[in-house]
Design a protein around this motif. Structure first.
Motif, PDB file in Angstrom:
ATOM      1  N   LEU A 295       0.828  -1.210   0.000  1.00  0.00           N
ATOM      2  CA  LEU A 295       0.000   0.000   0.000  1.00  0.00           C
ATOM      3  C   LEU A 295       0.858   1.254   0.000  1.00  0.00           C
ATOM      4  O   LEU A 295       0.581   2.212  -0.741  1.00  0.00           O
ATOM      5  N   CYS A 296       1.887   1.257   0.822  1.00  0.00           N
ATOM      6  CA  CYS A 296       2.759   2.440   0.894  1.00  0.00           C
ATOM      7  C   CYS A 296       3.518   2.641  -0.417  1.00  0.00           C
ATOM      8  O   CYS A 296       3.778   3.789  -0.820  1.00  0.00           O
TER       9      CYS A 296
ATOM     10  N   GLU B 141      -8.454   0.522  -3.037  1.00  0.00           N
ATOM     11  CA  GLU B 141      -8.740  -0.904  -2.894  1.00  0.00           C
ATOM     12  C   GLU B 141      -7.706  -1.586  -2.000  1.00  0.00           C
ATOM     13  O   GLU B 141      -8.056  -2.473  -1.203  1.00  0.00           O
ATOM     14  N   ARG B 142      -6.448  -1.174  -2.137  1.00  0.00           N
ATOM     15  CA  ARG B 142      -5.406  -1.743  -1.262  1.00  0.00           C
ATOM     16  C   ARG B 142      -5.660  -1.341   0.192  1.00  0.00           C
ATOM     17  O   ARG B 142      -5.469  -2.147   1.108  1.00  0.00           O
ATOM     18  N   LEU B 143      -6.078  -0.096   0.392  1.00  0.00           N
ATOM     19  CA  LEU B 143      -6.361   0.346   1.759  1.00  0.00           C
ATOM     20  C   LEU B 143      -7.524  -0.444   2.341  1.00  0.00           C
ATOM     21  O   LEU B 143      -7.483  -0.859   3.505  1.00  0.00           O
TER      22      LEU B 143
ATOM     23  N   ASP C 169      -7.321   8.399   6.090  1.00  0.00           N
ATOM     24  CA  ASP C 169      -7.347   8.338   4.626  1.00  0.00           C
ATOM     25  C   ASP C 169      -6.168   9.060   3.983  1.00  0.00           C
ATOM     26  O   ASP C 169      -5.923   8.916   2.776  1.00  0.00           O
ATOM     27  N   GLU C 170      -5.412   9.809   4.780  1.00  0.00           N
ATOM     28  CA  GLU C 170      -4.241  10.511   4.249  1.00  0.00           C
ATOM     29  C   GLU C 170      -3.160   9.549   3.778  1.00  0.00           C
ATOM     30  O   GLU C 170      -2.247   9.953   3.037  1.00  0.00           O
ATOM     31  N   VAL C 171      -3.246   8.281   4.183  1.00  0.00           N
ATOM     32  CA  VAL C 171      -2.229   7.317   3.736  1.00  0.00           C
ATOM     33  C   VAL C 171      -2.270   7.153   2.218  1.00  0.00           C
ATOM     34  O   VAL C 171      -1.323   6.623   1.630  1.00  0.00           O
ATOM     35  N   LEU C 172      -3.343   7.612   1.596  1.00  0.00           N
ATOM     36  CA  LEU C 172      -3.452   7.524   0.130  1.00  0.00           C
ATOM     37  C   LEU C 172      -2.844   8.726  -0.568  1.00  0.00           C
ATOM     38  O   LEU C 172      -2.797   8.761  -1.802  1.00  0.00           O
TER      39      LEU C 172
END
Length: 357
Positions: free
Chosen positions: A56-57, A63-65, A152-155
């Protein structure tokens, strides 16, 4: 008359209770059919989550999240089934706390995680994360990363640090899970020591001491479900207001799945070991076995009635009643496993769930 004869034949053919099991057979079955498979399952789930977070990173995608969040739930369930075994490998090197720092009554862990998200690069490496506070390393911290404010900021590019920190937590959990699974299968390790006690072993000199360890773990586990999982959000006294934010895993909606898995883990230990059948008195064995199975069925019935996240469930009279019923059932189960089972097995006088940790 024919019916009476047939009934008598069926009764005669059906044993009143299972054949008495020896203590060493109960210990062996508990380890080989409950403990070792449980830790192996937890390790596999944790490794999958760690790999998915790393992916994901590298390539953020909704979709990965979603898949990572789903796998987080699987890891929580895997952990919840084995966390009762708080002796031996799980107590070494702060492994219990490194996987789950809880209860966190003062919110220390949350404040530390929020502060760290100001971007401490050493937290993105599992090797250096290991040296930090246990509150920054486990499932509670990872839950905030994946489900807390700003998750959601991980995106986004701005959330790169948050994602890499989450990946480091997942890798750390996977590492500890692998250590635990290996420790329970290590030749000459705790499994062999419990299955083959020795007068020279400081912890397991006899089969009886190994059984006491297992029974104590189950009793402690039931006590923990009631006192640290249910009561904090249901309310400790009749007049207390329910507080959903005092529930473990409320952000991810996994509170009840974790509690269900806790109960499943204890039930699996009880059933796989056949420990009640080790009682020398057949009537005692039958009573404890049947009563305990009955209460486990009641627990599952209560769990099935809680169909919403805790915040909604606590506002619904029927679901709140089911949660309070679960408190009663876990108390009953603890009495059966922590008091009546040891008495039936003839364990040491005074043995109870409160005799140490």
């Amino acid at each position: 008359m024919i019916r009476l004869v047939l009934a008598a034949m069926l009764i005669a053919a059906t044993p009143a209770v299972a054949q008495q099991r020896t203590l060493d057979a109960a210990v062996e079955a508990a380890i080989e059919e409950a403990i070792q498979p449980g830790f192996a399952d937890f390790s596999a789930r944790a490794a999958t989550l760690a790999g998915s977070l790393e992916a994901l990173c590298a390539a953020p995608d909704p979709e990965r999240l979603a898949a990572v969040r789903e796998q987080f739930g699987h890891v929580v369930e895997g952990w919840s089934r084995v966390e009762i075994f708080r002796f031996g490998p799980l107590t070494a090197e702060n492994r219990t706390e490194r996987i789950l720092f809880w209860p966190d009554r003062r919110g220390i862990g949350l404040r530390q995680v929020q502060g760290l998200l100001a971007e401490d690069e050493t937290a993105t490496d599992p090797a250096t994360l290991r040296d930090k506070s246990v509150a920054l390393q486990g499932l509670a911290a990872l839950e905030f990363v994946l489900f807390g404010s700003g998750a959601d900021e991980v995106l986004t590019a701005e959330g790169d640090f948050r994602c890499r920190y989450g990946a480091a937590i997942a890798a750390s959990i996977a590492g500890v899970a692998d250590e635990l699974s290996a420790a329970w299968r290590e030749p000459g390790g705790i499994a062999d020591r419990m299955m083959d006690p020795s007068p020279d072993d400081p912890a397991y000199r006899t089969e009886r001491e190994a059984v006491e360890e297992l029974v104590g773990a189950a009793s402690h586990g039931l006590e923990a479900i009631r006192d640290t999982r249910l009561l904090p959000f249901v309310g400790r006294e009749p007049g207390d207001d329910p507080n959903p934010r005092s529930a473990l895993f409320w952000r991810s909606g996994l509170t009840m799945r974790a509690i269900a898995a806790n109960i499943e883990g204890i039930e699996r230990l009880f059933e796989a070991s056949g420990i009640a059948d080790a009682s020398p008195v057949a009537a005692d064995a039958r009573y404890v076995d049947e009563a305990t199975r009955f209460e486990f069925a009641n627990a599952h019935r209560g769990l099935s009635l809680v169909t919403d996240d805790v915040a909604v469930a606590l506002d619904d009279a029927r679901q709140l009643q089911a949660l309070r019923y679960l408190v009663i059932v876990t108390q009953s189960l603890q009495t059966l496993i922590g008091e009546q089972l040891p008495a039936a097995l003839g364990l040491s006088v005074g043995f109870s769930s409160l005799d140490g940790d």
